[in-house]
Structure formats: C-alpha cells, structure tokens
Design a protein around this motif. Structure first.
Motif, PDB file in Angstrom:
ATOM      1  N   PHE A  90       0.820  -1.218   0.000  1.00 16.93           N
ATOM      2  CA  PHE A  90       0.000   0.000   0.000  1.00 16.93           C
ATOM      3  C   PHE A  90       0.846   1.256   0.000  1.00 16.93           C
ATOM      4  N   TYR A  91       0.145   2.381  -0.287  1.00 15.82           N
ATOM      5  CA  TYR A  91       0.701   3.722  -0.131  1.00 15.82           C
ATOM      6  C   TYR A  91      -0.229   4.488   0.797  1.00 15.82           C
ATOM      7  N   MET A  92       0.345   5.254   1.748  1.00 14.74           N
ATOM      8  CA  MET A  92      -0.454   5.973   2.732  1.00 14.74           C
ATOM      9  C   MET A  92       0.180   7.337   3.012  1.00 14.74           C
ATOM     10  N   GLU A  93      -0.675   8.342   3.242  1.00 15.10           N
ATOM     11  CA  GLU A  93      -0.199   9.671   3.621  1.00 15.10           C
ATOM     12  C   GLU A  93      -0.781  10.069   4.964  1.00 15.10           C
ATOM     13  N   LEU A  94       0.090  10.573   5.850  1.00 18.60           N
ATOM     14  CA  LEU A  94      -0.325  11.122   7.138  1.00 18.60           C
ATOM     15  C   LEU A  94       0.081  12.586   7.187  1.00 18.60           C
ATOM     16  N   LYS A  95      -0.867  13.460   7.509  1.00 19.44           N
ATOM     17  CA  LYS A  95      -0.551  14.869   7.683  1.00 19.44           C
ATOM     18  C   LYS A  95      -0.444  15.175   9.167  1.00 19.44           C
ATOM     19  N   TRP A  96       0.656  15.829   9.553  1.00 23.65           N
ATOM     20  CA  TRP A  96       0.877  16.241  10.938  1.00 23.65           C
ATOM     21  C   TRP A  96       0.787  17.765  11.014  1.00 23.65           C
ATOM     22  N   ASP A  97      -0.090  18.264  11.858  1.00 25.61           N
ATOM     23  CA  ASP A  97      -0.167  19.694  12.157  1.00 25.61           C
ATOM     24  C   ASP A  97       0.138  19.872  13.637  1.00 25.61           C
ATOM     25  N   PHE A  98       1.228  20.567  13.949  1.00 28.30           N
ATOM     26  CA  PHE A  98       1.629  20.770  15.332  1.00 28.30           C
ATOM     27  C   PHE A  98       1.088  22.106  15.840  1.00 28.30           C
ATOM     28  N   GLN A  99       0.559  22.103  17.065  1.00 25.66           N
ATOM     29  CA  GLN A  99      -0.066  23.283  17.648  1.00 25.66           C
ATOM     30  C   GLN A  99       0.407  23.438  19.088  1.00 25.66           C
ATOM     31  N   SER A 100       0.350  24.676  19.603  1.00 25.29           N
ATOM     32  CA  SER A 100       0.738  24.936  20.990  1.00 25.29           C
ATOM     33  C   SER A 100      -0.135  26.023  21.581  1.00 25.29           C
ATOM     34  N   TRP A 101      -0.377  25.914  22.886  1.00 23.94           N
ATOM     35  CA  TRP A 101      -1.097  26.965  23.595  1.00 23.94           C
ATOM     36  C   TRP A 101      -0.175  28.130  23.945  1.00 23.94           C
ATOM     37  N   ILE A 113       3.840  16.283   5.929  1.00 23.79           N
ATOM     38  CA  ILE A 113       3.104  15.178   5.314  1.00 23.79           C
ATOM     39  C   ILE A 113       4.063  14.004   5.196  1.00 23.79           C
ATOM     40  N   CYS A 114       3.760  12.928   5.907  1.00 23.33           N
ATOM     41  CA  CYS A 114       4.578  11.720   5.881  1.00 23.33           C
ATOM     42  C   CYS A 114       3.998  10.758   4.847  1.00 23.33           C
ATOM     43  N   ARG A 115       4.850  10.239   4.012  1.00 21.71           N
ATOM     44  CA  ARG A 115       4.439   9.307   2.968  1.00 21.71           C
ATOM     45  C   ARG A 115       5.013   7.930   3.284  1.00 21.71           C
ATOM     46  N   ILE A 116       4.150   6.931   3.332  1.00 23.33           N
ATOM     47  CA  ILE A 116       4.572   5.576   3.696  1.00 23.33           C
ATOM     48  C   ILE A 116       4.269   4.622   2.543  1.00 23.33           C
ATOM     49  N   PRO A 221     -11.508  10.917   1.867  1.00 20.57           N
ATOM     50  CA  PRO A 221     -12.592  10.147   1.250  1.00 20.57           C
ATOM     51  C   PRO A 221     -13.355   9.253   2.236  1.00 20.57           C
ATOM     52  N   PHE A 222     -13.108   9.414   3.550  1.00 16.18           N
ATOM     53  CA  PHE A 222     -13.624   8.450   4.523  1.00 16.18           C
ATOM     54  C   PHE A 222     -14.744   9.050   5.383  1.00 16.18           C
ATOM     55  N   HIS A 223     -15.925   8.395   5.398  1.00 17.98           N
ATOM     56  CA  HIS A 223     -17.004   8.773   6.308  1.00 17.98           C
ATOM     57  C   HIS A 223     -16.528   8.541   7.742  1.00 17.98           C
ATOM     58  N   SER A 224     -16.730   9.535   8.610  1.00 18.45           N
ATOM     59  CA  SER A 224     -16.164   9.449   9.961  1.00 18.45           C
ATOM     60  C   SER A 224     -17.137   9.963  11.005  1.00 18.45           C
ATOM     61  N   THR A 377      -3.799  13.399  10.523  1.00 19.50           N
ATOM     62  CA  THR A 377      -4.879  13.040   9.608  1.00 19.50           C
ATOM     63  C   THR A 377      -4.382  11.995   8.617  1.00 19.50           C
ATOM     64  N   PHE A 378      -5.065  10.851   8.577  1.00 15.51           N
ATOM     65  CA  PHE A 378      -4.786   9.827   7.564  1.00 15.51           C
ATOM     66  C   PHE A 378      -5.568  10.241   6.312  1.00 15.51           C
ATOM     67  N   GLN A 379      -4.914  11.028   5.452  1.00 16.97           N
ATOM     68  CA  GLN A 379      -5.666  11.681   4.389  1.00 16.97           C
ATOM     69  C   GLN A 379      -5.700  10.893   3.083  1.00 16.97           C
ATOM     70  N   GLU A 380      -4.870   9.873   2.977  1.00 19.00           N
ATOM     71  CA  GLU A 380      -4.890   9.072   1.746  1.00 19.00           C
ATOM     72  C   GLU A 380      -4.425   7.661   2.051  1.00 19.00           C
ATOM     73  N   PHE A 381      -5.062   6.685   1.425  1.00 15.79           N
ATOM     74  CA  PHE A 381      -4.640   5.284   1.561  1.00 15.79           C
ATOM     75  C   PHE A 381      -5.105   4.523   0.335  1.00 15.79           C
ATOM     76  N   ALA A 382      -4.214   3.686  -0.201  1.00 18.41           N
ATOM     77  CA  ALA A 382      -4.602   2.835  -1.335  1.00 18.41           C
ATOM     78  C   ALA A 382      -3.746   1.583  -1.349  1.00 18.41           C
ATOM     79  N   PHE A 383      -4.403   0.422  -1.446  1.00 24.05           N
ATOM     80  CA  PHE A 383      -3.658  -0.805  -1.713  1.00 24.05           C
ATOM     81  C   PHE A 383      -3.173  -0.749  -3.156  1.00 24.05           C
TER      82      PHE A 383
END
Length: 408
Positions: A90-101, A113-116, A221-224, A377-383
């Motif tokens: 598979f191919y998968m993308e994870l988006k990381w947004d870092f925040q601070s108070w 954006i991490c690509r696996i 593309p995912f109902h959540s 956010t797991f924004q993309e996934f495809a086998f």
C-alpha cells in the motif's frame, strides 16, 4: 526473587540499586532482571541508579537495558515480518499539524506530510521532520527504510536525501557511545513523561446550535464519526537530587557540548574526561519489616531524599473514527512498531494502543510535549501492486555517515 512489592512496586533490582548493593545488582542483571520495569511512582531501576550516582552501576544498567531491548525486538521480529508479508502492499499519507497553547512556540511549529510505502516486509517512510524538542525543530528530507528480510544489523537505514548520506540504525553501541550516554544521564534531570490513559473516556461529539446531533464528517474520502476524548493528561515528572547548584550551572555547558557532538573535555592523553561517581547517600536504617509494613504511597526513603517536581496538563482532544478505512488498527500498530524510532510516531503508537471506539482513527489529537499537541490526519490510503523494490534500496551514490542521526 523478581517479585514486585505491593506497596511501592519496587522490584528486587530497584531495591538493590537504591541500597547500593553492587553485587546484588550484577547478580540480578546476570539472571535477566528487567531494567525497564517501573515502580508505582513511575521510576525504573536506571532512574534510581542515576539518583544514587554510582557510575559503574549506571553503565551496567544502560548496557543491560539496550541488550534487553534488542532481545525483545528479535523475539517480536518473526511475527512482525510475517504480519507485514500477509498485508497487501500500500501507499499511505499522514498529515501532521503541530499546535501549541504558547503563542511564541505556536508560530514556529511546522506541519509535515509523511508518505509511507509498504511492499512485502519492507516499509519506507518519507518525512521532512527530523527531530524536535520544545523550541527546536530540525527540518530536512529524510527517508526511513525497513527491510524485514535482511539481517538485523542491515534492516534499518535512515537516508538524508539533501546531504545524500545514509546511516544504518545499529543494534549495538560502541563503548564510547555508552559512556557518553552515562555522562549525559548523570549530568541532567531524571525525567519521566507519559500520556495518562487511566481516566480517558470517549463521548460522541455534537454539532448544531439548537438541534444537536452527533457530528459526522468526511475526512478525505472516509465517512467518519467524531468523538471527544475526555480525561487526557500529559504527566511530567522531574528529579534532580543528584545535581548540586554548581552542577546545574556547569552541566548546562556540558549538555550543549554533547548536543554538538563533542564530550566535555579531554585529559593530557586525549582521553575524554568522565563524570565521577557521587558520594553515596547515607546508609539506610530501614528494616525489612518497616519497609513492607509501610502504607502505600508513604514508603521510607531508601536512597537520596527526592528533589522532585510533577506537572500534569489536561488536553482537549477529538478523534474521528471511520469504518471505511481499508487498514485495520492491528495492521497500523505493526507499521508503527517499525517506525517507532521517530519520537512522534512512538507517541502515535502509544495512543492507538488504547481501547478506541469502533473503526479506524483517521484524525487524532495527541499531546507530543507538555506545550505541543499534534493533529494527525490519515488523508490518503490505497492498496497497490505497483510499489517498486528500488524504493527500499540505498541509492548507490549515497555515502555512509554513522553519526548523522545521533538519536537513532
């Protein structure tokens, strides 16, 4: 011999370290006493050894801790490789947004954006985030390669694609690396931080001002279905009874020299000057009967008197669970186990290990540091069946640099 005593959770190794019984420590280590186990206060035998201050004991525990970590990894390895082989590629993308108070920190935080890619028992992670602490974020173009069909000392590699360098993640450290680590441990606060999961509950997130209803949205593309995470705490504990006021001033310079890749000085023969053992704390006068008869949380002091600070910060967070995501949580945990050397991915794995609501966590808020949270956010996934084998190879023109990533 290995029992954990109910009132404080100390193992025999904890007690031997706290009482300065070197022969007992070495005997217990020779028989496989676990070094990573924590007592009810959250401290390991290594933490207690740093407090006691005997350099030889600290070195022995560091070596045994690394040996036990290697052995545990090798025990899990066949099952992990088998699980990866049974998954589809598979191919998968994870988006990381870092925040601070903290406003000043918030302005400098990156996103990534991490690509696996996954093929057979091999995994490739591409990321632009190399390392981080509260105020320093190292950016780059980094690839992490895991090849499960290769020998352990050849299976993990990190590429610096800008510098065209690579470093193999070694299973064993050199003697100098061990002693450098001991110097750092003896020269800095004893730290323990964890995400408390004891009181966490999940309730359905609501939407609408007048007519309230359960929040449902598309994440990519995912109902959540969205849940509020209640009771999430990041607990941080710090000890420094082994450090004098002079140490605190001097050690700041020492720590800066370590982070720049150098030791704190050399003698006339060119050998690094090592931090000596501390004078031992006063001999404990506590009897065994007094110790085991103490009230929980009120046990007698066996080593140095603690100089201790504890902080706890509550985090407001949500998680979006989707029944549509093609990967299962168990499959995700196997992938995260491979890339756990990256600090933020180990935090993600720690969160996913919790008992989550039904579905797959396609969007998550998790605390990374006391002042920083991450929205993943797991924004993309495809086998896919077209993942190329060369993605998992070191480019032939890259040069090996065993010191490029000092934390790996």
């Amino acid at each position: 011999m290995m029992r954990s005593y109910w009132n404080v959770g100390n193992t025999a190794l904890h007690l031997a370290v706290m009482l300065g019984r070197k022969e007992c420590v070495h005997l217990l280590l020779a028989h496989g006493a676990p070094v990573k186990v924590k007592n009810l206060a959250g401290w390991s035998p290594l933490a207690e050894a740093i407090s006691y201050g005997d350099r030889q004991t600290i070195s022995s525990l560091v070596r045994k801790l690394k040996q036990q970590a290697r052995e545990q990894m090798e025990e899990r390895r066949p099952n992990l490789v088998s699980a990866l082989n049974q998954m589809g590629d598979f191919y998968m993308e994870l988006k990381w947004d870092f925040q601070s108070w903290v406003p000043l920190v918030s302005r400098i935080l990156p996103s990534d954006i991490c690509r696996i890619h996954k093929r057979g028992s091999s995994i490739r992670l591409d990321t632009t985030l190399v390392d981080f602490n509260d105020m320093r974020w190292e950016r780059g173009d980094i690839s992490f390669l895991f090849n499960g069909d290769r020998k352990p000392n050849l299976s993990l590699t990190v590429l610096d694609n800008k510098a065209e360098l690579y470093q193999r993640v070694r299973y064993e450290e050199t003697e100098m690396e061990i002693e450098d680590e001991v110097d750092i441990l003896m020269s800095s606060d004893i730290m323990a931080a964890q995400m408390s999961t004891k009181s966490i509950t999940f309730t359905r997130a609501q939407t609408g001002w007048i007519f309230r209803e359960d929040r449902k949205e598309m994440v990519g593309p995912f109902h959540s279905e969205f849940y509020v995470i209640n009771g999430m705490l990041l607990e941080s504990r710090k000890r420094r009874e082994h450090l004098s006021e002079e140490d605190l001033q001097k050690n700041k310079a020492i720590m800066e020299s370590f982070t720049k890749g150098s030791t704190q000085g050399f003698d006339n023969n060119g050998e690094p000057v090592r931090r000596p053992s501390l004078s031992p704390p006063p001999e404990s006068k506590v009897s065994w009967e007094e110790y085991i008869g103490s009230e929980p949380g009120n046990h007698p002091t066996l080593g140095r008197n603690l100089v201790y600070k504890e902080t706890s910060k509550a985090f407001k967070a949500t998680v979006a669970m989707s029944p549509d995501f093609p990967l299962s949580v168990d499959m995700l945990l196997n992938v995260l186990e491979v890339i756990a050397p990256f600090k933020h991915f180990s935090k993600l794995r720690e969160f996913v290990l919790m008992k989550l609501p039904p579905g797959f966590p396609v969007k998550i808020d998790i605390p990374i540091l006391p002042t920083v949270t991450a929205k993943i956010t797991f924004q993309e996934f495809a086998f896919r069946n077209d993942i190329k084998a060369e993605l998992f190879e070191i480019p032939s023109h890259y040069i090996e640099d065993p010191t490029r990533f000092p934390d790996l």
